[in-house]
Design a protein around this motif. Sequence first.
Motif, PDB file in Angstrom:
ATOM      1  N   SER A  55      -4.710  -2.347  37.500  1.00 50.58           N
ATOM      2  CA  SER A  55      -3.353  -2.168  36.974  1.00 50.58           C
ATOM      3  C   SER A  55      -3.139  -0.691  36.688  1.00 50.58           C
ATOM      4  N   LEU A  56      -1.870  -0.341  36.462  1.00 56.13           N
ATOM      5  CA  LEU A  56      -1.519   1.039  36.149  1.00 56.13           C
ATOM      6  C   LEU A  56      -1.801   1.411  34.693  1.00 56.13           C
ATOM      7  N   ASN A  57      -2.103   0.449  33.840  1.00 58.00           N
ATOM      8  CA  ASN A  57      -2.151   0.721  32.406  1.00 58.00           C
ATOM      9  C   ASN A  57      -3.090   1.849  32.003  1.00 58.00           C
ATOM     10  N   PRO A  58      -4.320   1.951  32.555  1.00 58.43           N
ATOM     11  CA  PRO A  58      -5.166   3.086  32.156  1.00 58.43           C
ATOM     12  C   PRO A  58      -4.536   4.435  32.496  1.00 58.43           C
ATOM     13  N   PHE A  59      -3.848   4.517  33.616  1.00 57.26           N
ATOM     14  CA  PHE A  59      -3.158   5.753  33.985  1.00 57.26           C
ATOM     15  C   PHE A  59      -1.949   5.991  33.084  1.00 57.26           C
ATOM     16  N   LEU A  60      -1.188   4.950  32.789  1.00 61.20           N
ATOM     17  CA  LEU A  60      -0.032   5.097  31.909  1.00 61.20           C
ATOM     18  C   LEU A  60      -0.443   5.710  30.574  1.00 61.20           C
ATOM     19  N   ALA A  61      -1.577   5.277  30.047  1.00 59.14           N
ATOM     20  CA  ALA A  61      -2.021   5.721  28.735  1.00 59.14           C
ATOM     21  C   ALA A  61      -2.413   7.196  28.702  1.00 59.14           C
ATOM     22  N   GLN A  62      -2.565   7.820  29.869  1.00 58.63           N
ATOM     23  CA  GLN A  62      -2.973   9.231  29.900  1.00 58.63           C
ATOM     24  C   GLN A  62      -1.837  10.196  29.560  1.00 58.63           C
ATOM     25  N   GLY A  63      -0.607   9.743  29.602  1.00 61.87           N
ATOM     26  CA  GLY A  63       0.488  10.543  29.081  1.00 61.87           C
ATOM     27  C   GLY A  63       1.261  11.352  30.097  1.00 61.87           C
ATOM     28  N   HIS A  64       2.390  11.892  29.613  1.00 65.57           N
ATOM     29  CA  HIS A  64       3.400  12.521  30.458  1.00 65.57           C
ATOM     30  C   HIS A  64       2.857  13.693  31.269  1.00 65.57           C
ATOM     31  N   ASP A  65       2.113  14.588  30.629  1.00 71.24           N
ATOM     32  CA  ASP A  65       1.618  15.760  31.354  1.00 71.24           C
ATOM     33  C   ASP A  65       0.698  15.350  32.493  1.00 71.24           C
ATOM     34  N   HIS A 210       7.945   9.236  27.030  1.00 68.92           N
ATOM     35  CA  HIS A 210       7.357   7.906  26.900  1.00 68.92           C
ATOM     36  C   HIS A 210       7.693   7.005  28.092  1.00 68.92           C
ATOM     37  N   LEU A 211       8.776   7.315  28.797  1.00 67.74           N
ATOM     38  CA  LEU A 211       9.209   6.471  29.915  1.00 67.74           C
ATOM     39  C   LEU A 211       8.526   6.908  31.204  1.00 67.74           C
TER      40      LEU A 211
END
Length: 396
Positions: A55-65, A210-211
Amino acid sequence: MTRPEVPSGSLFGAANLPYGVYSVDGAAPRVATRYGDHVVDLALLLGDDVFAAPSLNPFLAQGHDRWVAVRAAIRDALEDDVPEAALHDHDAVTLHLPFEVADYVDFYASEHHAANLGRLFRPDAADPLQPNWKHLPVGYHGRSASIVVSGTDIVRPQGQRLPAAGARGGTPVPEFGPSQRLDLEAELGFVVGTGSAAGEPIPVADAERHLFGVVLFNDWSARDLQAWEYVPLGPMLGKSFASTVSPWVVPLPALDAARVATPVQDPPVLPYLAMPQPWGLDVEVEVVWNDEVVSRPPYAAMYWSPAQMLAHLTANGAPTRPGDLFASGTVSGPARTERGALIELTWDGADPLVLDGVPRTYLEDGDEVVLRATAPATDGGRLGLGEARGRILPAR
């Protein structure tokens, strides 16, 4: 090594580069991007094991930058030779739900949709909108476990509904059974990348950090169940059985060229929702019912912006997590051909659509609905959001 080609006019060129999760030949699911007609394995392309996850969740948690840096790295890598093991034909892979949905909220952000339903259900009211509607983005919490990826069949829901007679001796008496007024709702969904702690609202100015991105969203709705149960606490069984999302998450920066001003918000909103210029998206949605286009709802007509929806969602201190999803509510424009739900298109059955020569009002078993959408791209062309497809199966 090979350099993948993108057909001229592709909706999935270098200006798009959406994220999804795929599998092939029974292997474990992994994160990929779509490039033309190719599905490109990102763990192999970039040498980064965060994309070997299902899933994308581990990547999502890494943040905007980190999201910005990875997007640039993908574009650079695709301009060079790519390992052949990373490339798959789009039609040869299985696409999965791209992220684990943590929480889910559905809003009601279209003034045209809300006003149409007000005229339907409160025909004698002086104003079709409820008094709160222009002061806050109205919404409700749904069930994250009911969100499915495009291509998943939808079983007709059952629940309490009023029979055609509606009452005995003036008193409503419900019955239990399959929904007879099953509807679609064409929407956009917004994926939260980095969350927020309990007690810490997300200001509208910070919403974009956050989006993460956007998906197509079909909020299947059982109108007869909904009509009986929603007073006084809102939708439950009429909404909680299934919602369909597209398999590709289009990153928010890919939609920079699609940004437009929202309609004028009058009266002025309260300070926590105020923005110098609330922005919406010029996304053109297409509703296809049994291979026939029945509506083209314009997302640009939506009254409430994505940033305002996220700010309101967290205004009371509600926490958010990577993988949270909030949807816009039905996308509708001012014309009949721009309405994003059958309850509006057929005026709750009073004005049927003619589909393949047959008058139709609501969804029947065997019907298939496909949502598609495109938007202006930063390279001057257009990009695609994929599709959200579902077929109705009989109640069990």
